[in-house]
Scaffold this active site. Structure first.
Site, mmCIF file in Angstrom:
data_model
loop_
_atom_site.group_PDB
_atom_site.id
_atom_site.type_symbol
_atom_site.label_atom_id
_atom_site.label_comp_id
_atom_site.label_asym_id
_atom_site.label_seq_id
_atom_site.Cartn_x
_atom_site.Cartn_y
_atom_site.Cartn_z
ATOM 1 N N VAL A 203 34.493 38.727 29.391
ATOM 2 C CA VAL A 203 34.455 37.219 29.536
ATOM 3 C C VAL A 203 33.997 36.863 31.167
ATOM 4 C CG1 VAL A 203 35.201 34.866 29.344
ATOM 5 C CG2 VAL A 203 35.782 36.598 27.576
ATOM 6 N N CYS A 204 34.842 37.629 31.953
ATOM 7 C CA CYS A 204 34.469 37.071 33.342
ATOM 8 C C CYS A 204 32.960 37.441 33.567
ATOM 9 C CB CYS A 204 35.490 37.586 34.348
ATOM 10 S SG CYS A 204 35.330 39.417 34.256
ATOM 11 N N THR A 205 32.515 38.638 33.354
ATOM 12 C CA THR A 205 31.039 38.999 33.538
ATOM 13 C C THR A 205 30.228 38.176 32.968
ATOM 14 O OG1 THR A 205 31.706 41.135 33.477
ATOM 15 C CG2 THR A 205 29.267 40.950 32.722
#
Ligand SMILES: [Zn+2]
Lengths: 428, 519
Positions: A203-205
């Site tokens: 998700v952070c990517t």
């Protein structure tokens, strides 16, 4: 000449003559074999790329009582390989159109094809008992797990009610076919860890550091769609939805100077599209039907029990006997050992469990021998057990205790022995 | 009207629009309107092959109808080539089908040899008279020929082609050419511009591992006589060295990735043997280059010249794997790789043009896309020289004295049983059955000039018996399976993508097992 109907001269020599590899030469009788072939009831699950081929093959090799189930309707992108369908059939039931086409083409009064337009789960277990063989040509992991577990559950300890399950699957130039004899050979569940998982991105990517066009598309689909449309579900077959997704992904990609967002890629990512061609379906379906034919006629030995095929780098097959897992939740009788950190909450544990390749449950419910840990249904029990989600698992059960995991979508109960390790508190 | 992108979506993901265009420009010829042949064509009509032609003079018999889905009852007594052509054409209006209702024997004497030039691939299905004539003719014309047989539970396939070359092999190993061990000046400059120590924690955790590798490998080499890690022990130390550059390996995802993918750091930049061997090929000797030299070999010649000018390195493909990084850092790196790939492509194009000039060919004979594709794939090119023969002495030796064959089974026996089956039809004009075992065995000895004193192993005798007991050519499951396999080979040849068979394949539907040989 015109009055003649389609005969079975193409297989008479196979049925009439006992070959050198026949395993039951003393018991083999041509007449009984012909009877077995014409009277056996066979169920085909899926009337898509594999299903069309399977139906054709069965109808041309002496099977006369064929049933077919499919919940899907015909889409334009099916026409490059599902040869029983024409442009005019788009939108109609695959099972019904396929059955009608075969009947019309074969023109044999003894051939009966019974279509069912619906989900396999809509039929009661009793329904499945009537078949001698089930052939599965599906692209859904969940449906295969369901039919596999259902057929395994029918078999008792004396191996009564054993219905062989023949399963085929393809991707691009590759595929596999296998014969499952429930409670005898390994089952579909035993090999669940061989299923290629869907590619996912952190998700952070997606949110902060997109690098690939796929990251931009995932962002639009996972984060922006729900934000803009709330509970309305994204429909990959709705051109307006797809266009919205594509334009938004393109915009994000441009902001980050990322190249390569196309309509084709957008569709591929949001639909998790698997490449497919008629050739590979033909190979795998024919292999499955060849096994069904040998199984019903006893004319030659059957596959034991797994064949992999790949045609992208020369031609390659690998045939081997896949061994059953003693702790398989469907056909095994041993519990599976899992390790959990002491600081894990029940919710964390469930997340870990759902993502494990050999478990893959979307909506698991858990109970120990003495209590419900977390149940999805009915709502009053869900509410009652919900607070457990935030408690540490190690406070709910003891080290070495057994828990049972179930999923409403699957007739499977998975037995797990939980061993604790690690610190009481989450390490920083 | 259905748009092609939607209809062909699932296959475009395999061979893209370039492959599709090649497919749509292909014309396939089928000799013998068999059930296997119909299945092959079905799998080619559906994805949109350009044209197909069926050559057969027979009329539809009940036996034909029995095992062929692309014959209708109303076709009984009609021309089989026309019937199948019309039933297949229903599947896809984009495809043109032609029927020639003549025997191959007749046709071959009647048509100019020019007739065959229209075909990209020719398929012979089951026994055909004049096979040797067809084979010789197509070999001289360099048109690939596929010979497929299906008898009972057995199938065989020969690919007869002078030479097969593939640029887009779609190599499944997915190696990336990153040049960590020999960065070009722009890449070196970029790596040097990043000072790990002065970065904030956030930026430090976002340095792509390519940069980390370049720095750590150079540091390692300084300590080790300019050599990269040589053995397992040194590789372990190298991994520790990478981890020591991290401020906290537990939270720096880029360093974790770097530590997990060190094979990428240690990949040696060199020209694979399979490629340097091509530089010695006689096709690219100056005196052999001509107006008819295939473009592939002109590219190889240009590649040879290119590596001489380019530190003995192949053109850079320029694609990167995904890796932990912030967007700007990754895109910057991607641009450096792409710029170098483009520069290499330009140099390569220049070499191609020089060769074209030297042999008086137009620069229009090649286009930018095909050059780009060649440069991207220059490590993975596939070349194979074929054979015109259906068997040779070494294959016969293997058949009779195979160590792999078990007491009662010999996979090569399947193939020779099929060859003998066809020889029997050639000689007696009828299919052999189990009553003909003796004649069949005699014919085997005679056809392959085997000394009759040689005792036929049980394993071979068994495959004879199997073929003779189950002597149908129309067992549909095998027809359909072989049809699927042959059509995959045609798709590979027609799209010029993926690697074809080289060159004999046998499938055994009793054991669900296959084997390959090169003749
Ligand atoms: Zn199992």
């Amino acid at each position: 000449m015109l009055a003649m109907s389609r005969d079975f001269s193409s297989i008479t020599s196979i049925l009439n003559n006992i070959g050198p590899f026949n395993e039951v030469p003393d018991e083999y009788s041509p007449q009984e074999t012909i009877n077995a072939l014409s009277s056996s009831k066979i169920l085909v699950i899926g009337a898509g790329g594999l299903g069309c081929e399977i139906l054709k093959n069965l109808a041309l090799t002496g099977f006369q009582d064929i049933h077919v189930i499919d919940m899907d309707t015909i889409d334009v992108s099916n026409l490059n390989r599902q040869f029983l369908f024409r442009a005019k059939d788009v939108g109609h039931s695959k099972a019904q159109v396929a059955a009608e086409f075969i009947q019309e083409r074969i023109e044999n009064n003894h051939l009966k094809i019974t279509p069912f337009f619906g989900r396999i789960q809509d039929k009661p277990v009793e329904y499945y008992k009537q078949f001698d063989v089930v052939i599965c040509g599906l692209d859904s992991v969940e449906a295969r797990r369901w039919i596999n577990a259902t057929l395994v559950s029918l078999v008792d300890n004396e191996l009564n009610n054993l219905i062989p399950l023949i399963d085929g699957g393809t991707e691009g130039f590759r595929g596999q076919s296998r014969v499952i004899l429930p409670k005898v050979t390994s089952c579909y569940e035993c090999t669940l860890d061989m299923v290629t998982p869907k590619t996912t991105y952190p998700v952070c990517t997606i949110a902060n550091t997109p690098r690939l066009p796929e990251h931009c598309i995932e962002w639009s689909s996972v984060m922006e769609w729900p934000r803009n449309f709330g509970s309305q579900k994204f429909d990959a077959d709705n051109p307006e939805h797809v266009e919205w997704m594509y334009q938004l992904s393109l915009k994000r990609a441009q902001e980050y100077n990322i190249e390569g967002v196309t309509r084709l890629l957008t569709l591929g990512v949001v639909k998790n599209i698997i490449p497919a061609i008629a050739s590979t379906n033909a190979i795998i379906a024919a292999s499955c039907c060849n096994e069904a034919f040998k199984l019903v006629t006893n004319c030659n030995p059957i596959l034991d029990n797994y064949m992999m095929y790949s045609g992208d780098d020369s031609i390659f097959t690998y045939t081997y006997a896949h061994v059953n897992k003693k702790n398989c939740p469907v056909c095994g009788n041993m519990a599976k050992n899992v390790t959990a950190e002491r600081w894990w909450t029940l919710e964390y544990f469930i997340d870990e469990l759902s993502s494990k390749l050999e478990i893959q449950m979307k909506r698991p419910s858990l109970s120990s021998s003495s209590a419900y840990l977390y149940l999805r249904n009915p709502p009053n029990l869900e509410e009652k057990t919900r607070p457990n989600l935030y408690k540490k698992l190690s406070t709910l059960i003891d080290d070495g205790n057994e828990i049972v995991v179930t999923d409403p979508n699957l007739p499977i109960s998975l037995r797990l022995v939980v061993n604790f390790s690690g610190p009481e508190h989450e390490p920083l | 009207m259905i748009d092609k992108e939607t209809k062909y979506d699932r296959q475009l993901r395999l061979w893209a629009s370039t492959g599709q265009a090649n497919l749509e420009n292909s014309h396939i010829c089928l000799i013998n309107a068999s059930a296997t042949g119909s299945e092959i064509l079905k799998n080619l009509v559906l994805p949109g092959i350009g044209e197909f032609t069926i050559i057969d003079d027979k009329v539809v018999s009940p036996q034909d109808l029995s095992g062929n889905f692309f014959l209708k009852r109303e076709n009984l007594g009609q021309d089989i080539a026309t019937s199948i052509t019309s039933n297949l054409s229903e599947l896809n209006t984009d495809v043109k089908g032609h029927a020639i209702n003549q025997s191959i024997k007749h046709l071959i004497t009647k048509v100019e040899s020019l007739f065959w030039d229209q075909f990209n691939v020719v398929i012979v299905s089951d026994y055909s008279p004049e096979l040797d004539v067809v084979k010789d003719l197509l070999w001289d014309k360099r048109i690939p020929l596929l010979i497929v047989n299906s008898v009972g539970f057995y199938g065989s396939l020969n690919l007869i082609a002078n030479e097969v070359t593939v640029i887009e092999t779609h190599d499944p190993s997915r190696l990336y050419d990153l040049r960590i061990d020999c960065p070009w000046p722009e890449l070196q400059e970029h790596a040097d511009s990043i000072d790990l120590n002065s970065l904030s924690d956030q930026d430090h955790a976002h340095v792509p591992y390519i940069i980390i590798y370049i720095k750590v490998l150079q540091a390692w080499k300084q300590e080790h006589n300019n050599l990269p890690p040589q053995n397992y022990g040194e590789k372990k130390l190298f991994r520790l060295l990478i981890e020591s550059y991290s401020r906290n390996i537990k939270i720096e995802a880029n360093f974790t990735e770097a530590s997990n993918s060190i094979h990428r750091a240690l990949q040696v930049t060199q020209i694979p043997n399979s490629i340097s061997k091509l530089f010695e090929n006689s096709n690219i000797k100056d005196e052999n280059l001509s107006l008819t030299t295939p473009i592939f070999w002109i590219y190889i010649k240009a590649l040879k010249n290119f590596v001489h000018l380019n530190n003995n390195q192949l053109p850079l493909p320029g694609n990167l794997p995904d890796m932990a990084s912030d967007t700007a850092g990754y895109i910057k790196l991607q641009n450096i790789y792409r710029a170098k790939a483009l520069k290499d492509q330009e140099l390569f194009t220049h070499e191609v043009q020089k060769i074209l000039d030297s042999i008086g060919r137009s620069h229009d004979d090649v286009n930018t896309e095909s050059i780009a594709s060649f440069c991207k794939n220059s490590q993975l090119l596939y070349v194979s020289q074929g054979s015109k023969e259906l068997y040779g002495t070494s294959l016969l030796q293997e058949l009779l004295h195979s160590e792999q064959a078990s007491e009662n089974y010999n996979a090569l026996g399947v193939y020779f049983s099929i060859l003998t089956y066809n020889a029997y039809i050639e000689k007696f004009n009828s299919k052999p059955s189990i009553q003909d075992l003796e004649t069949f065995s005699d014919l085997f000895f005679q056809k392959f000039s085997i000394d009759k004193a040689e005792v036929l192993p049980e394993s071979i005798l068994n495959t004879f018996k199997e073929v003779l007991s189950h002597n149908t050519q129309n067992y549909h499951n095998l027809n359909s399976l072989m049809g699927g396999i042959v059509s995959q080979e045609v798709l590979k040849l027609a799209t010029s993508q993926y690697t074809p068979l080289d060159n004999l394949f046998v499938f055994d539907g009793i054991r669900s097992f296959s084997e390959k040989w090169k003749i």
